[in-house]
Write a protein that holds these residues in place. Structure first.
Motif, PDB file in Angstrom:
ATOM      1  N   THR A 136     -70.373  14.245  55.050  1.00  0.00           N
ATOM      2  CA  THR A 136     -70.485  15.411  55.905  1.00  0.00           C
ATOM      3  C   THR A 136     -71.455  15.134  57.046  1.00  0.00           C
ATOM      4  OG1 THR A 136     -72.243  16.260  54.483  1.00  0.00           O
ATOM      5  CG2 THR A 136     -69.997  16.986  54.006  1.00  0.00           C
ATOM      6  N   ASP A 137     -71.299  15.877  58.129  1.00  0.00           N
ATOM      7  CA  ASP A 137     -72.239  15.749  59.236  1.00  0.00           C
ATOM      8  C   ASP A 137     -73.651  16.068  58.753  1.00  0.00           C
ATOM      9  OD1 ASP A 137     -70.533  14.949  61.295  1.00  0.00           O
ATOM     10  OD2 ASP A 137     -69.832  16.995  61.607  1.00  0.00           O
ATOM     11  N   PRO A 143     -75.703   9.257  65.484  1.00  0.00           N
ATOM     12  CA  PRO A 143     -76.857   9.993  66.009  1.00  0.00           C
ATOM     13  C   PRO A 143     -76.999  11.359  65.353  1.00  0.00           C
ATOM     14  CG  PRO A 143     -75.601   9.009  67.807  1.00  0.00           C
ATOM     15  CD  PRO A 143     -74.787   8.820  66.562  1.00  0.00           C
ATOM     16  N   GLY A 144     -78.216  11.657  64.903  1.00  0.00           N
ATOM     17  CA  GLY A 144     -78.464  12.930  64.250  1.00  0.00           C
ATOM     18  C   GLY A 144     -77.741  13.099  62.933  1.00  0.00           C
ATOM     19  N   GLY A 145     -77.324  12.000  62.333  1.00  0.00           N
ATOM     20  CA  GLY A 145     -76.613  12.074  61.055  1.00  0.00           C
ATOM     21  C   GLY A 145     -75.136  12.354  61.183  1.00  0.00           C
ATOM     22  N   ALA A 146     -74.589  12.238  62.391  1.00  0.00           N
ATOM     23  CA  ALA A 146     -73.164  12.485  62.577  1.00  0.00           C
ATOM     24  C   ALA A 146     -72.338  11.406  61.884  1.00  0.00           C
ATOM     25  CB  ALA A 146     -72.830  12.516  64.063  1.00  0.00           C
ATOM     26  N   VAL A 147     -71.145  11.777  61.447  1.00  0.00           N
ATOM     27  CA  VAL A 147     -70.225  10.808  60.869  1.00  0.00           C
ATOM     28  C   VAL A 147     -69.744   9.866  61.970  1.00  0.00           C
ATOM     29  CG1 VAL A 147     -67.952  10.521  59.817  1.00  0.00           C
ATOM     30  CG2 VAL A 147     -69.494  12.309  58.991  1.00  0.00           C
ATOM     31  N   ASP A 208     -60.568  16.278  57.858  1.00  0.00           N
ATOM     32  CA  ASP A 208     -61.034  17.619  58.180  1.00  0.00           C
ATOM     33  C   ASP A 208     -60.824  17.867  59.673  1.00  0.00           C
ATOM     34  OD1 ASP A 208     -61.837  18.181  55.580  1.00  0.00           O
ATOM     35  OD2 ASP A 208     -63.838  17.344  55.905  1.00  0.00           O
ATOM     36  N   ASP A 209     -60.531  19.092  60.031  1.00  0.00           N
ATOM     37  CA  ASP A 209     -60.243  19.435  61.415  1.00  0.00           C
ATOM     38  C   ASP A 209     -61.548  19.577  62.197  1.00  0.00           C
ATOM     39  OD1 ASP A 209     -59.031  20.095  63.736  1.00  0.00           O
ATOM     40  OD2 ASP A 209     -58.278  22.049  63.088  1.00  0.00           O
ATOM     41  N   VAL A 210     -62.135  18.438  62.547  1.00  0.00           N
ATOM     42  CA  VAL A 210     -63.401  18.387  63.282  1.00  0.00           C
ATOM     43  C   VAL A 210     -63.179  17.506  64.514  1.00  0.00           C
ATOM     44  CG1 VAL A 210     -65.868  17.895  63.165  1.00  0.00           C
ATOM     45  CG2 VAL A 210     -64.642  18.589  61.088  1.00  0.00           C
ATOM     46  N   PRO A 211     -62.741  18.088  65.636  1.00  0.00           N
ATOM     47  CA  PRO A 211     -62.408  17.263  66.812  1.00  0.00           C
ATOM     48  C   PRO A 211     -63.574  16.447  67.347  1.00  0.00           C
ATOM     49  CG  PRO A 211     -61.493  19.479  67.019  1.00  0.00           C
ATOM     50  CD  PRO A 211     -62.395  19.505  65.823  1.00  0.00           C
ATOM     51  N   SER A 212     -64.822  16.835  67.037  1.00  0.00           N
ATOM     52  CA  SER A 212     -65.966  16.069  67.542  1.00  0.00           C
ATOM     53  C   SER A 212     -66.097  14.708  66.859  1.00  0.00           C
ATOM     54  CB  SER A 212     -67.256  16.870  67.344  1.00  0.00           C
ATOM     55  OG  SER A 212     -67.488  17.123  65.965  1.00  0.00           O
ATOM     56  N   ARG A 213     -65.450  14.530  65.719  1.00  0.00           N
ATOM     57  CA  ARG A 213     -65.515  13.234  65.051  1.00  0.00           C
ATOM     58  C   ARG A 213     -64.540  12.247  65.696  1.00  0.00           C
ATOM     59  NH1 ARG A 213     -66.086  14.398  58.524  1.00  0.00           N
ATOM     60  NH2 ARG A 213     -67.898  15.781  58.687  1.00  0.00           N
TER      61      ARG A 213
END
Length: 501
Positions: A136-137, A143-147, A208-213
């Motif tokens: 998970t993010d 950066p900042g623990g992002a996937v 997962d529907d997370v467009p930022s990834r």
């Protein structure tokens, strides 16, 4: 080789002993189970590399009444690399817990690379059996623990594993690249469709529907020699959320999956030699608001480039309606989807409903001798291609074509049941159809027509056998070309299968 017994302490619980055992693995130290165990919450393998864990056929079961949610798994593996787990059974005990769509998957693999599960079995999950993902993010390496792309589980394999009687999915791949699933069984998933949205698949590929990834988080996956059976949803579901691409499905069996054998929305999908059995037009859920059931192989909305080669359909009951074909291609799927080598045991009536443009169906021998409805093939998209097909035992109309410029070439239609008012090939609504080198043969002499043909048609070198009708072709307007067409009369045929291709 270490064992849990080596880590026994006075008054400890199974959970404490097993956790100390797992903490000692890695760095070349291997371990094996020595008994069955019952645990109240999950075991964790974290930050380990270079080890083997052998289950020796033993079972780890989550205790009666154990809570679900975070920590409710049997085994959670995170940031481990270069390892193998074999001959292990993990039981989520859904009968004595509360099934829910939450993180209590039986086995979770999180941000792990270069690993192998061999003969690992997950059953009775209160959510998923296996879940493979990048976490998970907040817990990623970006950066900042992002996937990040470095977190996607890579170069992994499931060999001869099983996932049975789980609530939401047998195996969910949320992120994963360069992987294979070979052999094994993913079946009997059921429950969530009756209370909400499933998909209750044997295996699902769905980020997962997370467009930022990063996009394309699932890619280069091969599934081979797998049995998908008895799932409430699809046997295999392939989504297109944030990019799912380059998936190969080879020599798999899909038996009695209720919603579909395969639902696919991904890009660059190859489905090779699937066997689909015991698929029916019956409902898959008790919920009236559940999404509609379409095809046994369902190529859905916005699906990307897809090929289906040598599918085999056995014991199919798709009913006497114009719904539920063996193969469905949505009108908004990619152009140019290719389907070849279709085989049927004669049980199915509706073989293919193809609505996207430039769908190509070719080089098949299709048994229709038990069909109970016309229109085994329906094409609504422009520029359809239907060629080198042999249809045995046609019931009334074999195929219908709408749209622009369908090509209907070098096909053989052996007609079991016909009516004087029904054409064997219907292209009346098509614009500029091309019918070239086709054979229509009725089993016995009848006063039936062969082709209805749309405007601006090219109709060349077609042959009709055993029609006594005075009008073999019905044209909606003057054809562009009509030449070389012929008729003949033969004695009644003993069996349409005796005709050579």
């Amino acid at each position: 080789m270490i064992r849990p017994e080596n880590f026994r302490q006075a008054g400890d619980t199974h959970l404490q002993r097993l956790q100390r055992f797992l903490d000692a693995l890695g760095g070349g130290t291997d371990g094996e189970l020595d008994a069955d165990y019952v645990i109240p919450s999950q075991l964790v393998l974290s930050g380990k590399s270079n080890f083997r864990l052998r289950g020796n056929g033993h079972r780890i079961r989550v205790a009666d009444g154990a809570p679900t949610g975070w920590g409710g798994s049997a085994l959670y593996i995170v940031q481990c690399n270069d390892f193998e787990i074999s001959d292990l059974h993990c039981d989520g005990n859904r009968e004595s817990r509360i099934p829910a769509e939450d993180p209590a998957h039986v086995i979770v693999v999180d941000k792990c690379h270069r690993w192998l599960f061999r003969n690992v079995h997950v059953v009775n999950g209160t959510c998923d059996g296996f879940l493979v993902y990048a976490g998970t993010d907040g817990n990623g390496t970006g950066p900042g623990g992002a996937v990040s792309t470095l977190d996607f589980p890579s170069r992994w394999k499931l060999k001869d594993c099983t996932a049975l009687n789980n609530f939401r999915q047998g195996l969910s791949i949320i992120e994963g690249v360069d992987a294979s699933i070979e052999g094994g069984r993913y079946g009997l998933t059921h429950g969530l469709w009756d209370t909400g949205n499933g998909p209750c698949a044997g295996i699902i590929l769905e980020p997962d529907d997370v467009p930022s990834r990063p996009a394309n988080r699932i890619r280069n996956i091969r599934l081979q020699n797998i049995l998908f059976d008895g799932n409430q949803g699809a046997g295999l579901a392939i989504t297109r959320v944030n990019g799912v691409r380059n998936i190969e499905v080879v020599d798999c069996i899909f038996d009695a999956n209720k919603k579909a054998a395969i639902e696919s929305f991904g890009d660059e999908i190859a489905i090779l030699r699937p066997t689909v059995r015991n698929w029916t037009n019956e409902p898959y859920s008790s919920r009236a608001s559940a999404p509609p059931k379409r095809g046994a192989i369902d190529i859905g909305y916005l699906a990307g480039p897809t090929s289906i080669a040598d599918p085999k359909f056995e014991l199919i009951d798709n009913g006497a309606s114009d719904h539920h074909p063996c193969i469905y291609v949505h009108g908004a799927a990619a152009a140019g989807i290719a389907i070849s080598g279709i085989r049927s045991d004669g049980s199915a009536s509706f073989i293919c409903g193809a609505h996207a443009p430039r769908v190509q169906v070719s080089h098949s021998v299709v048994d229709l001798r038990s069909s109970v409805r016309p229109d085994a093939f329906v094409f609504l998209g422009d520029h359809a291609v239907f060629e080198h097909m042999m249809l045995l035992g046609v019931y009334e109309r074999a195929a219908y074509f709408g749209g622009k410029a369908p090509q209907i070439k070098e096909n053989k239609f052996y007609v079991r049941i016909s009516r004087p008012t029904t054409h064997i090939v219907g292209a009346w609504d098509a614009i500029a159809p091309e019918l070239r080198g086709n054979l229509v043969e009725f089993e016995q002499p009848v006063a039936s027509k062969a082709f209805s043909v749309g405007q601006d048609a090219t109709v060349v070198d077609n042959k009709i056998v055993n029609s006594l009708s005075d009008r073999l072709f019905d044209f909606s307007g003057p054809p562009r070309a009509s030449t070389g067409n012929s008729r003949a009369v033969r004695r009644a045929r003993e069996s349409p299968s005796a005709q050579a291709p």
